[in-house]
Scaffold this motif. Structure first.
Motif, PDB file in Angstrom:
ATOM      1  N   ASP A   1      -0.134  33.189   2.043  1.00 36.45           N
ATOM      2  CA  ASP A   1      -1.273  32.352   1.671  1.00 36.45           C
ATOM      3  C   ASP A   1      -1.350  31.108   2.548  1.00 36.45           C
ATOM      4  OD1 ASP A   1      -1.892  34.180  -0.250  1.00 36.45           O
ATOM      5  OD2 ASP A   1      -1.002  33.032  -1.916  1.00 36.45           O
ATOM      6  N   ARG A   2      -0.173  30.509   2.830  1.00 35.41           N
ATOM      7  CA  ARG A   2      -0.183  29.284   3.653  1.00 35.41           C
ATOM      8  C   ARG A   2      -0.608  29.593   5.094  1.00 35.41           C
ATOM      9  NH1 ARG A   2       4.384  28.064   0.410  1.00 35.41           N
ATOM     10  NH2 ARG A   2       5.838  28.953   1.949  1.00 35.41           N
ATOM     11  N   VAL A   3      -0.163  30.739   5.592  1.00 33.20           N
ATOM     12  CA  VAL A   3      -0.574  31.137   6.955  1.00 33.20           C
ATOM     13  C   VAL A   3      -2.083  31.406   6.999  1.00 33.20           C
ATOM     14  CG1 VAL A   3      -0.367  32.958   8.699  1.00 33.20           C
ATOM     15  CG2 VAL A   3       1.688  32.023   7.630  1.00 33.20           C
ATOM     16  N   SER A   4      -2.607  32.129   5.992  1.00 35.33           N
ATOM     17  CA  SER A   4      -4.044  32.405   5.940  1.00 35.33           C
ATOM     18  C   SER A   4      -4.855  31.124   5.863  1.00 35.33           C
ATOM     19  CB  SER A   4      -4.355  33.292   4.724  1.00 35.33           C
ATOM     20  OG  SER A   4      -3.717  34.544   4.834  1.00 35.33           O
ATOM     21  N   SER A   5      -4.379  30.158   5.042  1.00 35.92           N
ATOM     22  CA  SER A   5      -5.077  28.886   4.924  1.00 35.92           C
ATOM     23  C   SER A   5      -5.049  28.113   6.227  1.00 35.92           C
ATOM     24  CB  SER A   5      -4.435  28.064   3.800  1.00 35.92           C
ATOM     25  OG  SER A   5      -5.063  26.807   3.683  1.00 35.92           O
ATOM     26  N   ALA A   6      -3.908  28.130   6.910  1.00 33.84           N
ATOM     27  CA  ALA A   6      -3.802  27.427   8.197  1.00 33.84           C
ATOM     28  C   ALA A   6      -4.715  28.048   9.241  1.00 33.84           C
ATOM     29  CB  ALA A   6      -2.347  27.453   8.668  1.00 33.84           C
ATOM     30  N   LEU A   7      -4.790  29.390   9.233  1.00 32.47           N
ATOM     31  CA  LEU A   7      -5.692  30.068  10.177  1.00 32.47           C
ATOM     32  C   LEU A   7      -7.149  29.694   9.925  1.00 32.47           C
ATOM     33  CD1 LEU A   7      -4.049  33.615  10.170  1.00 32.47           C
ATOM     34  CD2 LEU A   7      -4.260  32.116  12.166  1.00 32.47           C
ATOM     35  N   ALA A   8      -7.573  29.660   8.653  1.00 28.00           N
ATOM     36  CA  ALA A   8      -8.956  29.315   8.317  1.00 28.00           C
ATOM     37  C   ALA A   8      -9.287  27.889   8.731  1.00 28.00           C
ATOM     38  CB  ALA A   8      -9.182  29.515   6.829  1.00 28.00           C
TER      39      ALA A   8
ATOM     40  N   ALA B   1       7.925  34.020  -2.757  1.00 24.99           N
ATOM     41  CA  ALA B   1       8.072  33.249  -1.517  1.00 24.99           C
ATOM     42  C   ALA B   1       7.254  33.871  -0.384  1.00 24.99           C
ATOM     43  CB  ALA B   1       9.532  33.167  -1.129  1.00 24.99           C
ATOM     44  N   LEU B   2       7.289  35.226  -0.302  1.00 26.86           N
ATOM     45  CA  LEU B   2       6.507  35.899   0.753  1.00 26.86           C
ATOM     46  C   LEU B   2       5.009  35.746   0.512  1.00 26.86           C
ATOM     47  CD1 LEU B   2       8.589  39.146   1.307  1.00 26.86           C
ATOM     48  CD2 LEU B   2       8.085  37.401   3.007  1.00 26.86           C
ATOM     49  N   ASN B   3       4.580  35.896  -0.747  1.00 26.48           N
ATOM     50  CA  ASN B   3       3.152  35.716  -1.053  1.00 26.48           C
ATOM     51  C   ASN B   3       2.682  34.309  -0.717  1.00 26.48           C
ATOM     52  OD1 ASN B   3       2.645  38.335  -1.972  1.00 26.48           O
ATOM     53  ND2 ASN B   3       3.415  37.862  -4.027  1.00 26.48           N
ATOM     54  N   ALA B   4       3.519  33.326  -1.030  1.00 23.56           N
ATOM     55  CA  ALA B   4       3.177  31.940  -0.715  1.00 23.56           C
ATOM     56  C   ALA B   4       3.103  31.737   0.791  1.00 23.56           C
ATOM     57  CB  ALA B   4       4.200  31.000  -1.340  1.00 23.56           C
ATOM     58  N   LEU B   5       4.017  32.370   1.534  1.00 30.72           N
ATOM     59  CA  LEU B   5       3.999  32.265   2.993  1.00 30.72           C
ATOM     60  C   LEU B   5       2.707  32.853   3.553  1.00 30.72           C
ATOM     61  CD1 LEU B   5       5.236  31.868   5.806  1.00 30.72           C
ATOM     62  CD2 LEU B   5       6.450  34.048   5.499  1.00 30.72           C
TER      63      LEU B   5
ATOM     64  N   LYS C   1       1.038  45.310  11.864  1.00 28.58           N
ATOM     65  CA  LYS C   1       2.446  45.254  12.291  1.00 28.58           C
ATOM     66  C   LYS C   1       2.867  43.818  12.571  1.00 28.58           C
ATOM     67  CE  LYS C   1       2.513  49.906  14.291  1.00 28.58           C
ATOM     68  NZ  LYS C   1       2.818  50.739  15.484  1.00 28.58           N
ATOM     69  N   GLY C   2       2.190  42.852  11.938  1.00 18.53           N
ATOM     70  CA  GLY C   2       2.517  41.451  12.144  1.00 18.53           C
ATOM     71  C   GLY C   2       3.849  41.066  11.508  1.00 18.53           C
ATOM     72  N   SER C   3       4.350  39.911  11.911  1.00 15.49           N
ATOM     73  CA  SER C   3       5.669  39.455  11.439  1.00 15.49           C
ATOM     74  C   SER C   3       5.681  39.225   9.935  1.00 15.49           C
ATOM     75  CB  SER C   3       6.062  38.175  12.180  1.00 15.49           C
ATOM     76  OG  SER C   3       5.055  37.171  12.017  1.00 15.49           O
ATOM     77  N   VAL C   4       4.656  38.644   9.385  1.00 12.86           N
ATOM     78  CA  VAL C   4       4.613  38.407   7.943  1.00 12.86           C
ATOM     79  C   VAL C   4       4.402  39.726   7.217  1.00 12.86           C
ATOM     80  CG1 VAL C   4       3.392  37.240   6.070  1.00 12.86           C
ATOM     81  CG2 VAL C   4       3.781  36.052   8.249  1.00 12.86           C
ATOM     82  N   SER C   5       3.546  40.591   7.764  1.00 13.53           N
ATOM     83  CA  SER C   5       3.294  41.884   7.129  1.00 13.53           C
ATOM     84  C   SER C   5       4.563  42.730   7.086  1.00 13.53           C
ATOM     85  CB  SER C   5       2.192  42.635   7.891  1.00 13.53           C
ATOM     86  OG  SER C   5       0.981  41.900   7.880  1.00 13.53           O
ATOM     87  N   GLU C   6       5.368  42.684   8.141  1.00 10.69           N
ATOM     88  CA  GLU C   6       6.631  43.435   8.157  1.00 10.69           C
ATOM     89  C   GLU C   6       7.575  42.937   7.075  1.00 10.69           C
ATOM     90  OE1 GLU C   6       7.484  46.097   9.847  1.00 10.69           O
ATOM     91  OE2 GLU C   6       5.573  46.215  10.916  1.00 10.69           O
ATOM     92  N   LYS C   7       7.581  41.634   6.859  1.00  7.71           N
ATOM     93  CA  LYS C   7       8.408  41.083   5.780  1.00  7.71           C
ATOM     94  C   LYS C   7       7.924  41.589   4.429  1.00  7.71           C
ATOM     95  CE  LYS C   7      11.221  38.229   8.050  1.00  7.71           C
ATOM     96  NZ  LYS C   7      12.692  38.351   7.988  1.00  7.71           N
ATOM     97  N   MET C   8       6.593  41.662   4.256  1.00  3.55           N
ATOM     98  CA  MET C   8       6.051  42.123   2.983  1.00  3.55           C
ATOM     99  C   MET C   8       6.454  43.567   2.700  1.00  3.55           C
ATOM    100  SD  MET C   8       4.335  39.560   1.660  1.00  3.55           S
ATOM    101  CE  MET C   8       3.324  40.351   0.428  1.00  3.55           C
ATOM    102  N   LYS C   9       6.605  44.376   3.751  1.00  5.18           N
ATOM    103  CA  LYS C   9       6.978  45.775   3.579  1.00  5.18           C
ATOM    104  C   LYS C   9       8.393  45.935   3.035  1.00  5.18           C
ATOM    105  CE  LYS C   9       4.012  47.424   7.351  1.00  5.18           C
ATOM    106  NZ  LYS C   9       3.982  48.058   8.689  1.00  5.18           N
TER     107      LYS C   9
END
Length: 363
Positions: free
Chosen positions: A68-75, A62-66, A38-46
């Motif tokens: 990916d960038r969030v996942s990369s920043a988290l890692a 644009a959402l897929n890129a967002l 139920k995250g903010s990015v996941s809700e956008k993907m829905k």
């Protein structure tokens, strides 16, 4: 309706939260808030499923890129936090590699000198063809005295010399054996001659001074055969003393004595050199009493059912504690039973230093 500016704002918000996470639990909370079910990015993907095809073509990438960038920043942030934690740990857990390695228990533990001396004696006599015989510490009067030819009224039968247990209903009393000679009786009753046994073990007497303790360790030897004689006894004792004290030769002196269970009986002296803090066996012009011995008394043979006209034998006895003191240079017998770990660390033996005739008795 979703627009690109809202995605940019969301990205800036999430990346700021990632950068501000101070530890891994906080970073995990940011990940769940953004990419969780139920995250903010996941809700956008829905919302992609409800968009028309033209809009989906714009916002889908644009959402897929967002994401990916969030996942990369988290890692990257997780890796940075792990590196920082490691630096803190290394700074607080410094290891001085110049310190000596701590020895294991197997290395620091020590075998008691009495145990070591017993193993040495067993190794020596086993090589001569003797087997080890054992018996209980609590004995009967018959085996400890009567069958060994101790007469009624002998001082050793009195309470001032022997530890007796409370009397039974029939008046008989068990006792703590005063020597390991009862083991010889048990051996002669249990097996047919020829017999060659040694009997090491604990013995008990009323005695306490620098060279005596109420409990001490003794080893006795017994040979029963048709031709066993004094010359055989002398050879056994010479070879034993020479090997135990690890000297090229020993000179013995036999003096007449009396023991109820042997006839004739003898005390044995060994030539030595007496120095202020040391006794050297096998050299010098002094003499030291080392053990007692003799030919087995005919009455003892009769008491175990052997015909003294057909069989004869010899026996000897020595104090294990005493020969250990002489060999290892220990001045006071009482120290053997003091339970002092410092004393044991000094006089003890490494657990894996097994005494053998080939490898050395006390390496």
């Amino acid at each position: 309706m979703t627009d690109l500016s809202s995605l940019q704002s969301l990205e800036a918000e999430v990346l700021a939260a990632v950068a501000g996470a101070g530890d891994e639990p906080s970073l995990e909370a940011v990940r769940v808030a953004a990419l969780g079910k139920k995250g903010s990015v996941s809700e956008k993907m829905k919302t992609l499923g409800s968009m028309d095809p033209e809009t989906r073509k714009t916002f889908g990438p644009a959402l897929n890129a967002l994401r990916d960038r969030v996942s990369s920043a988290l890692a990257e942030r997780k890796s940075a936090l792990a590196d920082a934690a490691l630096e803190v740990r290394l700074a607080s857990e410094k290891l001085d590699v110049s310190l000596p390695v701590r020895e294991s228990g197997l290395e620091t533990g020590r075998i008691h000198p009495v145990s070591q001396a017993t193993e040495e004696l067993v190794a020596i006599f086993s090589a001569m063809g003797f087997s080890v015989a054992e018996g209980p510490d609590i004995e009967t009067d018959e085996l400890n005295f009567t069958k060994l030819n101790f007469p009624v009224g002998h001082p050793a039968r009195e309470m001032h010399d022997t530890f007796f247990l409370p009397a039974k209903e029939d008046g008989s009393r068990l006792l703590l054996r005063t020597h390991t000679s009862p083991v010889q009786i048990r051996a002669m009753e249990a097996q047919k001659p020829p017999i060659r046994v040694i009997a090491p073990g604990r013995t008990y007497r009323f005695d306490m001074d620098q060279t005596h303790t109420p409990m001490f360790h003794q080893l006795e030897g017994l040979v029963i055969d048709r031709q066993a004689n004094m010359s055989h006894l002398k050879w056994v004792l010479q070879e034993f003393l020479k090997t135990f004290f690890e000297v090229p030769s020993v000179e013995l002196r036999f003096r007449p004595s009396f023991f109820p269970f042997t006839e004739p009986s003898m005390e044995v002296d060994v030539r030595c050199r007496k120095l202020p803090n040391e006794i050297r066996i096998g050299e010098g012009d002094d003499w030291l009493e080392i053990l007692g011995c003799g030919m087995v008394h005919p009455n003892v043979l009769r008491n175990v059912g052997l015909d003294p006209d057909a069989w004869q034998g010899f026996a000897w006895g020595l104090g294990i504690d005493r020969v250990a003191m002489l060999k290892y240079g220990m001045p006071d017998l009482r120290d053997l039973f003091s339970a002092d770990a410092r004393w044991l660390a000094h006089y003890g033996f490494r657990p894996l230093d097994f005494p053998t005739l080939a490898g050395g008795l006390s390496s």
